[in-house]
Design a protein around this motif. Sequence first.
Motif, mmCIF file in Angstrom:
data_model
loop_
_atom_site.group_PDB
_atom_site.id
_atom_site.type_symbol
_atom_site.label_atom_id
_atom_site.label_comp_id
_atom_site.label_asym_id
_atom_site.label_seq_id
_atom_site.Cartn_x
_atom_site.Cartn_y
_atom_site.Cartn_z
ATOM 1 N N MET A 79 0.850 -1.193 0.000
ATOM 2 C CA MET A 79 0.000 0.000 0.000
ATOM 3 C C MET A 79 0.886 1.244 0.000
ATOM 4 O O MET A 79 2.073 1.185 0.302
ATOM 5 C CB MET A 79 -0.938 -0.023 1.199
ATOM 6 N N LYS A 80 0.299 2.388 -0.293
ATOM 7 C CA LYS A 80 1.085 3.599 -0.408
ATOM 8 C C LYS A 80 0.244 4.804 -0.025
ATOM 9 O O LYS A 80 -0.918 4.696 0.362
ATOM 10 C CB LYS A 80 1.585 3.749 -1.841
ATOM 11 N N THR A 81 0.857 5.961 -0.143
ATOM 12 C CA THR A 81 0.138 7.197 0.145
ATOM 13 C C THR A 81 -0.856 7.501 -0.974
ATOM 14 O O THR A 81 -0.523 7.428 -2.161
ATOM 15 C CB THR A 81 1.123 8.368 0.286
ATOM 16 N N THR A 82 -2.066 7.829 -0.579
ATOM 17 C CA THR A 82 -3.103 8.224 -1.522
ATOM 18 C C THR A 82 -3.416 9.694 -1.297
ATOM 19 O O THR A 82 -3.634 10.125 -0.167
ATOM 20 C CB THR A 82 -4.385 7.394 -1.315
ATOM 21 N N VAL A 83 -3.421 10.462 -2.374
ATOM 22 C CA VAL A 83 -3.671 11.893 -2.289
ATOM 23 C C VAL A 83 -5.126 12.167 -2.679
ATOM 24 O O VAL A 83 -5.541 11.866 -3.800
ATOM 25 C CB VAL A 83 -2.716 12.697 -3.189
ATOM 26 N N ILE A 84 -5.872 12.723 -1.727
ATOM 27 C CA ILE A 84 -7.317 12.911 -1.903
ATOM 28 C C ILE A 84 -7.660 14.396 -1.866
ATOM 29 O O ILE A 84 -7.212 15.122 -0.969
ATOM 30 C CB ILE A 84 -8.091 12.186 -0.794
ATOM 31 N N ALA A 85 -8.463 14.836 -2.816
ATOM 32 C CA ALA A 85 -9.000 16.194 -2.808
ATOM 33 C C ALA A 85 -10.417 16.143 -2.268
ATOM 34 O O ALA A 85 -11.300 15.535 -2.879
ATOM 35 C CB ALA A 85 -8.993 16.792 -4.208
ATOM 36 N N VAL A 86 -10.634 16.743 -1.102
ATOM 37 C CA VAL A 86 -11.964 16.804 -0.501
ATOM 38 C C VAL A 86 -12.559 18.164 -0.880
ATOM 39 O O VAL A 86 -12.049 19.212 -0.461
ATOM 40 C CB VAL A 86 -11.889 16.644 1.026
ATOM 41 N N ILE A 87 -13.618 18.132 -1.673
ATOM 42 C CA ILE A 87 -14.199 19.353 -2.232
ATOM 43 C C ILE A 87 -15.499 19.674 -1.507
ATOM 44 O O ILE A 87 -16.517 18.999 -1.692
ATOM 45 C CB ILE A 87 -14.454 19.192 -3.744
ATOM 46 N N GLN A 88 -15.467 20.688 -0.668
ATOM 47 C CA GLN A 88 -16.648 21.102 0.095
ATOM 48 C C GLN A 88 -17.379 22.176 -0.718
ATOM 49 O O GLN A 88 -17.097 23.362 -0.619
ATOM 50 C CB GLN A 88 -16.227 21.619 1.473
ATOM 51 N N LEU A 89 -18.324 21.722 -1.536
ATOM 52 C CA LEU A 89 -19.010 22.585 -2.494
ATOM 53 C C LEU A 89 -20.349 23.059 -1.925
ATOM 54 O O LEU A 89 -21.036 22.305 -1.248
ATOM 55 C CB LEU A 89 -19.254 21.814 -3.791
ATOM 56 N N HIS A 90 -20.701 24.302 -2.234
ATOM 57 C CA HIS A 90 -22.017 24.825 -1.839
ATOM 58 C C HIS A 90 -22.980 24.658 -3.003
ATOM 59 O O HIS A 90 -22.878 25.368 -4.017
ATOM 60 C CB HIS A 90 -21.914 26.303 -1.466
ATOM 61 N N PRO A 91 -23.961 23.735 -2.900
ATOM 62 C CA PRO A 91 -24.939 23.562 -3.978
ATOM 63 C C PRO A 91 -26.000 24.657 -3.931
ATOM 64 O O PRO A 91 -26.942 24.607 -3.156
ATOM 65 C CB PRO A 91 -25.543 22.184 -3.678
ATOM 66 N N LYS A 92 -25.845 25.655 -4.768
ATOM 67 C CA LYS A 92 -26.785 26.778 -4.768
ATOM 68 C C LYS A 92 -28.102 26.355 -5.397
ATOM 69 O O LYS A 92 -28.137 25.673 -6.422
ATOM 70 C CB LYS A 92 -26.165 27.959 -5.517
ATOM 71 N N LYS A 93 -29.189 26.781 -4.779
ATOM 72 C CA LYS A 93 -30.519 26.364 -5.207
ATOM 73 C C LYS A 93 -30.815 26.821 -6.634
ATOM 74 O O LYS A 93 -30.510 27.949 -7.018
ATOM 75 C CB LYS A 93 -31.576 26.923 -4.256
ATOM 76 N N ASN A 94 -31.409 25.900 -7.399
ATOM 77 C CA ASN A 94 -31.850 26.203 -8.762
ATOM 78 C C ASN A 94 -30.714 26.591 -9.701
ATOM 79 O O ASN A 94 -30.947 27.224 -10.722
ATOM 80 C CB ASN A 94 -32.905 27.313 -8.755
ATOM 81 N N GLU A 95 -29.471 26.193 -9.354
ATOM 82 C CA GLU A 95 -28.324 26.541 -10.194
ATOM 83 C C GLU A 95 -27.520 25.286 -10.524
ATOM 84 O O GLU A 95 -26.308 25.231 -10.321
ATOM 85 C CB GLU A 95 -27.445 27.583 -9.507
ATOM 86 N N ILE A 96 -28.197 24.274 -11.044
ATOM 87 C CA ILE A 96 -27.552 22.990 -11.295
ATOM 88 C C ILE A 96 -26.346 23.124 -12.212
ATOM 89 O O ILE A 96 -25.265 22.600 -11.923
ATOM 90 C CB ILE A 96 -28.561 21.982 -11.887
ATOM 91 N N GLU A 97 -26.490 23.830 -13.308
ATOM 92 C CA GLU A 97 -25.389 23.939 -14.257
ATOM 93 C C GLU A 97 -24.210 24.705 -13.657
ATOM 94 O O GLU A 97 -23.051 24.329 -13.845
ATOM 95 C CB GLU A 97 -25.860 24.607 -15.551
ATOM 96 N N SER A 98 -24.487 25.768 -12.934
ATOM 97 C CA SER A 98 -23.431 26.526 -12.268
ATOM 98 C C SER A 98 -22.712 25.666 -11.231
ATOM 99 O O SER A 98 -21.481 25.683 -11.134
ATOM 100 C CB SER A 98 -24.006 27.772 -11.602
ATOM 101 N N ASN A 99 -23.484 24.906 -10.447
ATOM 102 C CA ASN A 99 -22.878 24.019 -9.457
ATOM 103 C C ASN A 99 -21.974 22.994 -10.139
ATOM 104 O O ASN A 99 -20.877 22.687 -9.651
ATOM 105 C CB ASN A 99 -23.964 23.298 -8.656
#
Length: 284
Positions: free
Chosen positions: A1-21
Amino acid sequence: MKTTVIAVIQLHPKKNEIESNHQRALSFIREAAASGAQLAVLPEYHLADFSPSYDPSIRQKCANWKRYLDAYCAIAKELNICVVPGSLGELHDDDSIVNAAYFIDNTGAVCGKYEKKNLWHSERGYVKGSKNETRHIAFDTPLGKVGLLICWDLAFPEAFRELIAQGAKMIIIPAFWKYSDAGEVGMKRNPKSEGDFVDAAVVSRAFENTAAVVFCNVAGPIDGGYAGLSQVAMPFLGRIERFKDAEEGMKIVEVDMNILEEAEDVYKIREDMASSDWHYGYRK
């Protein structure tokens, strides 16, 4: 096994803006790949808050889920990065909506799919949970054996045990978890009680299962009840990274997966679970 590099993306899902999100999610994934991440993780319902109380046209907005899944497969292949695109609200042919998470590998192939079993109470009126007879399934990925859970599943140790019994070393949990989920009674007792819940459960699950636990929550305004607190935990180390608040952003986390073998040598949890006389029945 080895080191795994993870990007944790804390996104704000804005209402009614699916494409923008969606476009902001793609931008974060590109940034993650440029930073050397091998895996990018997004939150539950990251394209929009699909609760009918916010938007009565919920079903129509869930109809295009396949287009977004295909886009995440394409960017994973383009950037040579694995992606867990949070969860998607999916409208199916029988007019049911499921809350589904996927693991996409760095070639753009789907390695595994999970449909949420333990629905949050307000979800139950409009989301179809996975069938009771279906199991939690761990699956092979370029990063090792992985299991997917979603949000409220964190409260059920049984879900983790079933995945660990199948050899999962990493459990990824996209979430849409808010302080306000404690309800009026809980908020009165402790306005930050849900943060205490998440912090305690994520670390506990890592220790008690000798597993890496990746919890990726939504961002959003504090006055809207958003908690954030996305984090990664490991046995021995506890919490190795955590958002302090609910602001939108991304953290690059290096996870030494060798620690899991060291922890298993000490705790022998997987060894006990695999024994013929294991008394709880969580066995492959």
